[in-house]
Design an enzyme around this catalytic site. Structure first.
Site, PDB file in Angstrom:
ATOM      1  N   ASP A 196      -4.390 -30.172 -31.465  1.00  0.00           N
ATOM      2  CA  ASP A 196      -4.942 -31.513 -31.239  1.00  0.00           C
ATOM      3  C   ASP A 196      -5.013 -31.773 -29.732  1.00  0.00           C
ATOM      4  O   ASP A 196      -5.202 -30.833 -28.978  1.00  0.00           O
ATOM      5  CB  ASP A 196      -4.103 -32.544 -32.018  1.00  0.00           C
ATOM      6  CG  ASP A 196      -4.920 -33.773 -32.400  1.00  0.00           C
ATOM      7  OD1 ASP A 196      -5.482 -34.401 -31.497  1.00  0.00           O
ATOM      8  OD2 ASP A 196      -4.998 -34.111 -33.600  1.00  0.00           O
TER       9      ASP A 196
ATOM     10  N   HIS B  10      -7.719 -30.150 -28.178  1.00  0.00           N
ATOM     11  CA  HIS B  10      -8.805 -31.127 -28.023  1.00  0.00           C
ATOM     12  C   HIS B  10      -8.930 -31.691 -26.618  1.00  0.00           C
ATOM     13  O   HIS B  10      -9.650 -32.652 -26.401  1.00  0.00           O
ATOM     14  CB  HIS B  10      -8.624 -32.271 -29.033  1.00  0.00           C
ATOM     15  CG  HIS B  10      -8.687 -31.815 -30.466  1.00  0.00           C
ATOM     16  ND1 HIS B  10      -8.489 -32.657 -31.522  1.00  0.00           N
ATOM     17  CD2 HIS B  10      -8.922 -30.600 -31.009  1.00  0.00           C
ATOM     18  CE1 HIS B  10      -8.593 -31.976 -32.662  1.00  0.00           C
ATOM     19  NE2 HIS B  10      -8.847 -30.725 -32.374  1.00  0.00           N
TER      20      HIS B  10
END
Ligand SMILES: *[C@@H]1O[C@H](CO)[C@@H](O)[C@H](O)[C@H]1NC(C)=O
Ligand SMILES: *[C@@H]1O[C@H](CO)[C@@H](O)[C@H](O)[C@H]1NC(C)=O
Ligand SMILES: *[C@@H]1O[C@H](CO)[C@@H](O)[C@H](O)[C@H]1NC(C)=O
Ligand SMILES: *[C@@H]1O[C@H](CO)[C@@H](O)[C@H](O)[C@H]1NC(C)=O
Ligand SMILES: *[C@@H]1O[C@H](CO)[C@@H](O)[C@H](O)[C@H]1NC(C)=O
Ligand SMILES: *[C@@H]1O[C@H](CO)[C@@H](O)[C@H](O)[C@H]1NC(C)=O
Ligand SMILES: *[C@@H]1O[C@H](CO)[C@@H](O)[C@H](O)[C@H]1NC(C)=O
Length: 398
Positions: free
Chosen positions: A221, A244
């Site tokens: 993430d 991310h």
């Protein structure tokens, strides 16, 4: 000192001095509390939480500086709270490997948000080369059924620091810095598989004067997320990927959020991440807030899907009202010297609020080369006021 005295000193006094170091555990930095002296077994199976608790409580009660020592070895512990206030400077020497429980029931029903938490402390250093293994593998499949615990939390810690520690395979995010002031993060390694759910590296929320540097983060993430109420945050020399990327937000999801003011992200590298530098705010935010004075500088993108994004239409579940634009006002954001390669057709996408357009957004010296499989598209700006200077490639949309 004559011959006799000096040899007497060596025979009598020196051993006493050495003995007193061992017995009282005095170091330059205070009294040492070794978890093994409090019954920690360190076989990786026995629950060592009570030994850690007891050692911390005595260390914290010292009228001055104290050290909690966790020597080499594998310890199964937690959930555990290292709570203050204590009296002096607290040093945690973590050399061992800590394993999180895999039995999720121990985190409920009296819900512990963090596997390991430091709370209400002024003057804290956590260091020593140790490892926090969240043992996330068996928990990840339950991530949409349960709120899984974070690995490490710093909550209301002032003048704190963590350095030289590794965090691996957290069940949820690896580390949260919440309501802290004057906190520094240096030389961490954070890693979890690319497809592990919600295993963000570091979240910073409601905190002031936070630095993160010389750190390597790869996960499933966000690399680092800067959340509401954070001011004076400096991130430098961080390598992100996979994951991310670095994100401001999401912001504007709840009423009465704090502003994000004063963020610098410098000398960072993104490798194979979905995003690079991103600011995201919810579409129909309930109340006003601000993001301002943000500098992204000297950034290398390697094979990044979306290197530069402002998204004020963020609505991952598609249930927002498009006629109520974001109320988060973004201003004075500069992207300077950003180079490398990208994979999705649009390199720079700045989509701001219809009601509160972005202002003073600068693009300077951008050199991004498309390496994706389809056809590149021009940069895109919506509701953006600002400037560009130096060379901007692909061509600036401001
Ligand atoms: C306590 O630790 C701090 C930080 O290391 C140090 O500056 C201070 O001198 C120490 N105090 C004592 C009494 O040792
Ligand atoms: C998991 O923890 C709960 C709560 O402490 C306990 O009742 C249960 O026996 C544990 N399960 C296993 C398999 O150890
Ligand atoms: C370990 O012991 C602590 C304190 O007794 C307890 O709260 C925790 O649930 C235990 N952890 C496991 C995995 O059983
Ligand atoms: C933060 O650090 C500065 C400089 O060392 C100090 O003046 C200030 O008091 C610290 N803030 C807090 C809340 O301790
Ligand atoms: C910010 O915190 C650091 C410690 O992490 C401290 O050295 C510095 O003085 C603080 N700066 C301000 C402006 O308080
Ligand atoms: C960023 O890199 C430049 C050039 O290597 C260096 O001069 C500068 O000190 C670095 N800044 C930070 C905050 O790491
Ligand atoms: C770029 O990233 C994609 C997706 O992670 C990967 O499949 C591809 O091999 C990478 N390309 C290069 C040149 O690293």
């Amino acid at each position: 000192m004559d011959q006799y005295l000096s040899s007497k000193f060596i025979r009598v006094c020196l051993p006493l001095v050495l003995l007193s170091v061992v017995v009282n555990g005095k170091t330059r930095n205070g009294v040492v509390f070794n978890v093994k002296d409090f019954g920690a077994v360190a076989n990786g199976l026995t629950n060592d939480t009570e030994a850690f608790d007891a050692a911390w409580k005595e260390a914290c009660a010292v009228k001055g500086n104290a050290t909690l020592r966790i020597p080499e070895g594998t310890y199964m512990v937690g959930p555990i709270m290292f709570e203050g206030p204590c009296n002096g400077f607290m040093e945690v020497q973590l050399k061992g490997l800590l394993l999180a429980p895999t039995n999720l029931s121990v985190f409920y029903p009296e819900y512990s948000r963090n596997w390991i938490e430091f709370r209400h402390l002024n003057n804290l250093l956590v260091h020593g080369g140790g490892i926090l293994d969240g043992q996330g593998y068996s928990a990840w499949p339950s991530h949409h059924l349960l709120q899984l615990p974070y690995s490490l939390g710093f909550n209301k810690v002032i003048n704190g620091a963590i350095r030289g520690i590794s965090l691996v395979n957290s069940k949820n995010l690896h580390m949260e810095i919440f309501a802290c002031q004057n906190f520094s993060v240096k030389s961490l390694t954070i890693s979890a598989p690319q497809h592990s759910p919600n295993t963000d590296g570091i979240h910073i929320g409601r905190s002031t004067n936070i630095t993160v540097k010389d750190t390597i983060i790869g996960d499933g993430d966000d690399c680092i997320a800067i959340l509401q109420g954070s001011t004076s945050v400096i991130i430098s020399n961080v390598m992100c990927g996979p994951g991310h990327g670095i994100s401001v937000g999401s912001l504007g999801g709840r009423p009465r959020e704090g502003d994000v003011v004063g963020l610098t992200v410098k000398n960072c590298t993104f490798t194979g991440t979905d995003n690079g530098l991103r600011i995201k705010t919810w579409q129909s935010s309930p109340s006003r807030s601000f993001v301002s004075d943000v500098l992204f500088q000297n950034i290398l993108m390697r094979n990044v899907s979306n290197p530069i994004i402002i998204d004020q239409h963020y609505c991952p579940h598609g249930n927002c009202n498009p006629s109520t634009p974001s109320k988060v006002k973004i201003s004075r954001v500069q992207f300077d010297n950003i180079a490398g390669t990208y994979r999705n057709p649009v390199a720079v996408k700045l989509v701001c609020s219809e009601d509160y357009p972005c202002s003073d957004v600068g693009l300077g010296d951008i050199d991004l080369e498309y390496i994706g499989d389809s056809k590149p598209e021009p940069n895109s700006c919506v509701n953006v006021q600002g400037y560009s200077n130096g060379n901007v490639k692909p061509a600036s949309c401001i």
